[in-house]
Design an enzyme around this catalytic site. Structure first.
Site, PDB file in Angstrom:
ATOM      1  N   ASN A 191       0.747  -1.232   0.106  1.00  0.00           N
ATOM      2  CA  ASN A 191      -0.174   0.227  -0.028  1.00  0.00           C
ATOM      3  C   ASN A 191       0.798   1.367   0.002  1.00  0.00           C
ATOM      4  O   ASN A 191       0.706   2.227  -0.624  1.00  0.00           O
ATOM      5  CB  ASN A 191      -0.832   0.019   1.138  1.00  0.00           C
ATOM      6  CG  ASN A 191      -2.286  -0.936   1.154  1.00  0.00           C
ATOM      7  OD1 ASN A 191      -2.754  -0.824  -0.125  1.00  0.00           O
ATOM      8  ND2 ASN A 191      -2.602  -1.323   2.230  1.00  0.00           N
ATOM      9  N   GLU A 226      -5.611  -8.276   5.306  1.00  0.00           N
ATOM     10  CA  GLU A 226      -5.108  -9.072   4.571  1.00  0.00           C
ATOM     11  C   GLU A 226      -4.787 -10.390   4.877  1.00  0.00           C
ATOM     12  O   GLU A 226      -3.950 -11.178   4.705  1.00  0.00           O
ATOM     13  CB  GLU A 226      -3.651  -8.560   4.228  1.00  0.00           C
ATOM     14  CG  GLU A 226      -2.491  -8.454   5.483  1.00  0.00           C
ATOM     15  CD  GLU A 226      -2.608  -7.237   6.297  1.00  0.00           C
ATOM     16  OE1 GLU A 226      -3.675  -6.545   6.351  1.00  0.00           O
ATOM     17  OE2 GLU A 226      -1.595  -6.958   7.091  1.00  0.00           O
TER      18      GLU A 226
END
Ligand SMILES: [Mg+2]
Length: 334
Positions: A191, A226
């Site tokens: 990210n 995640e």
């Protein structure tokens, strides 16, 4: 109006050859496919073999009559809606309410007017098309309620339901089942380095690779950001470890392409087997799989660690021993 072909498939059930011929002619000329049955029994046979969206059935026939046929259909065939029209002679007209109660949607009196019959068929098709879109909406709602929107695997609530069911089944099972927790390594870096869209693409791709490798009977859900959870029913921890190892390899092997970048990620996996006859909680199994996952992270990531439910491992050294940790693969990522 829905123009799908099966909307035009009509089953005509009538013991009278002249009426059958008339209906056949009229329907074919107006773009319907027609299948003919000459008794209620024959009609019922055909309906069990395949779906007809529209059925036109005579009321009075020797043996199984029209209302009987309607009743059978309503009691037995509820997968997809059948629109049923009763053909009534003048004598039955008084009892039309009975026909409708038996499950007919509409009726038409013989001798019938072609224009009226066709108009009634159009009403039937309209209703079928509404039924179909309602059903699609229901399916969509069901998916929305059970699926993770991004990765298309189950969402937390749905997978939790499957997990408790699978663990409950163990009480009567002859094989153990294994729970796997899978977590993408250093996901925040993805990210931070490539942006959140890239992060989303990585989540989607990793979920797809996990799903590809799992057996059809295994269940996979997104557990957190995640993190994924898989239930491998009737798989002992060794079988599950093989599967987990293949998943680990599949994630590591091929970089994920996004926006011109090749993004390499790895995954850590913790496993815990629950034995046949297990009557404990699913939470405990997940907790031990999670401890094993923690071990995998601590041991350098990109590896599979087998945890266990062994009771003696509870007390002193909660982490390593609680997980019964045994490192399966030691090739360290970074
Ligand atoms: Mg008749």
């Amino acid at each position: 109006m829905d123009q799908r072909k099966d909307n035009f498939d009509v089953l005509v059930v009538d013991d009278d050859a002249v009426t059958r011929a008339q209906l056949r002619f009229l329907l074919l000329r107006n773009g319907y496919d027609v299948t003919i049955a000459s008794s209620g029994e024959e009609g019922w046979d055909m309906l069990q073999q395949r779906h007809f969206p529209i059925v036109i059935t005579d009321w009075s026939m020797p043996g199984m009559n029209g209302p009987d046929l309607c009743r059978l259909v309503r009691e037995n065939l509820d997968d997809e809606y059948l629109y049923m029209i009763l053909l009534t002679g003048m004598t039955e007209k008084q009892q039309v309410a009975k026909g409708l109660e038996a499950g007919a949607d509409d009726y038409i009196t013989k001798p019938f007017d072609s224009g009226e019959l066709l108009a009634r068929l159009r009403v039937g098709r309209r209703i079928l098309s509404l039924q179909r879109s309602m059903r699609e909406t229901q399916l969509e709602l069901h998916e929305m309620a059970h699926q993770d929107g991004l990765t298309k695997v189950m969402n937390r609530r749905a997978i939790d339901g499957h997990l408790s069911d699978a663990i409950a089944r163990l009480a009567r099972a002859t094989h153990p089942s294994t729970v796997a927790l899978l977590d993408i390594d250093f996901f925040k870096r993805v990210n931070d380095t490539y942006g959140h869209q890239a992060g989303d693409a990585v989540l989607q791709e990793v979920a797809a690779r996990i799903r590809d490798i799992l057996r059809k009977t295994d269940k996979i859900g997104r557990y957190g950001g995640e993190e994924f959870i898989a239930i491998l029913e009737s798989a002992d921890v060794d079988d599950a470890a093989e599967v987990a190892e293949r998943i680990r390899m599949a994630v590591q092997e091929l970089p994920i392409e996004h926006g011109g970048h090749e993004i390499s990620v790895t995954i850590s996996i913790g496993l815990c087997e629950a034995p046949a006859g297990y009557s404990g909680s699913s939470a405990l199994v997940v907790e031990r799989a999670d401890a094993a996952l923690y071990e995998a992270k601590r041991g350098g990531r990109n590896q599979v660690v087998l945890g266990s439910l062994e009771p003696e491992s509870h007390a002193d050294e909660p982490l390593l021993k609680a997980a019964g940790a045994e490192r399966l693969t030691a090739d360290l990522a970074r």
